[in-house]
Motif scaffolding. Structure first.
Motif: not given
Length: 320
Positions: A203-204, A224-228, A252-255, A299-302
């Motif tokens: 997804a990223f 959505s989910g974990d990025i790094i 800007q609309s950010l998650p 962990t960075l997630s969104t």
């Protein structure tokens, strides 16, 4: 037949080897050793006799001699080394093999790079491989950086977190023992997971830009989910997560982005929401490190976002 071959050709290495193997089967190990040694001295490329001598040396506890035979055989095999190198990595599961392997690898034999590429696949040898790798100067290691990266990742995957970090630091001495490494994304050192590592989510799209020293994230719609993530060691205490974006995102609309701590090997996970433009909160978000945890996954997630977005991040850090 071996006796006949030897009468026809007294210098036949294969005949001497066969007679030696027969003697070994009959229980006469000393005679077997003498015959096979004689045959091997006539043809050091003879795979079967050299393998017998390797096994004989290892079984008798003479790892040094066994390593010399390994080196002799591998240097003469050319590209057909895979099965023999696999045996050599098995030998590395014995800590007594570390010192003799170090001595030979310092000579940079023509099989060393292939050896290091095989090592991460042998789980029983990983800890000793880490010790061996750290003992060797960087100039003595394989030119192919993939082998170092694979060894570091395999150690972390197997739970040898401290050993993995020792190898990572041998490759990149600037790594910090405690705290986040590369919080400003100024290094692309491939020592994951002791540097930032993309989680592999489709997804990223994730990129650390050496040109701008930023983490660039692009998402697909509905992601959505974990990025790094990064494997870190932290002093016990309470930390406040910090994020600095590159650019102006006021319009800007950010998650919703979160930073989480999860003790390596545990399922429990703490989450702290990061303050982004238009998402300010009076609630103080913190993460707590315990003295009982050796290493944490940071962990960075969104959260879920219906729209695609692009974000560039200058810094991610934990402040006490």
């Amino acid at each position: 037949m071996a006796h006949l071959a030897l009468r026809l050709d007294p210098t036949s290495p294969s005949a001497l080897r066969v007679l030696g193997q027969v003697s070994a089967t009959d229980g006469n190990e000393e005679k077997a050793r003498q015959l096979i040694l004689a045959g091997n001295s006539l043809n050091r490329r003879d795979r079967q006799s050299t393998l017998w001598l390797i096994d004989d040396s290892v079984q008798s506890g003479d790892i040094d001699r066994g390593m010399s035979y390994f080196d002799q055989l591998l240097r003469t095999l050319g590209d057909d080394r895979g099965s023999v190198i696999a045996l050599l990595t098995e030998l590395l599961s014995d800590p007594r093999a570390i010192a003799p392997m170090e001595r030979i690898l310092r000579r940079r034999p023509n099989w060393s790079e292939q050896f290091w590429l095989f090592v991460p696949g042998n789980a029983q040898a990983l800890e000793n491989a880490a010790t061996l790798r750290v003992r060797l100067d960087k100039s003595m290691t394989p030119e192919d950086k993939k082998s170092d990266s694979a060894l570091i990742a395999s150690l972390a995957d197997a739970g040898y977190y401290a050993a993995g970090f020792r190898v990572a630091r041998a490759v990149h001495p600037e790594l910090n023992e405690v705290g986040i490494n590369n919080p400003e994304f100024s290094s692309s050192a491939d020592v994951a997971p002791y540097n930032w590592q993309a989680t592999g989510s489709n997804a990223f799209a994730v990129n650390i830009s050496e040109r701008t020293d930023t983490l660039e994230i692009s998402s697909s719609p509905g992601s959505s989910g974990d990025i790094i993530r990064q494997l870190v060691r932290l002093n016990p205490g309470t930390y406040r997560p910090v994020i600095m974006l590159s650019g102006d995102y006021q319009d800007q609309s950010l998650p919703e982005l979160t930073l989480s701590l999860q003790c390596a090997g545990s399922d429990e996970r703490q989450n702290a929401r990061l303050n982004l433009p238009r998402q300010r909160s009076e609630e103080r978000q913190t993460l707590t490190a315990s003295a009982n945890c050796e290493r944490y996954w940071l962990t960075l997630s969104t959260g879920y976002s219906m729209s695609a977005y692009d974000i560039s991040i200058d810094r991610i850090d934990l402040v006490r």
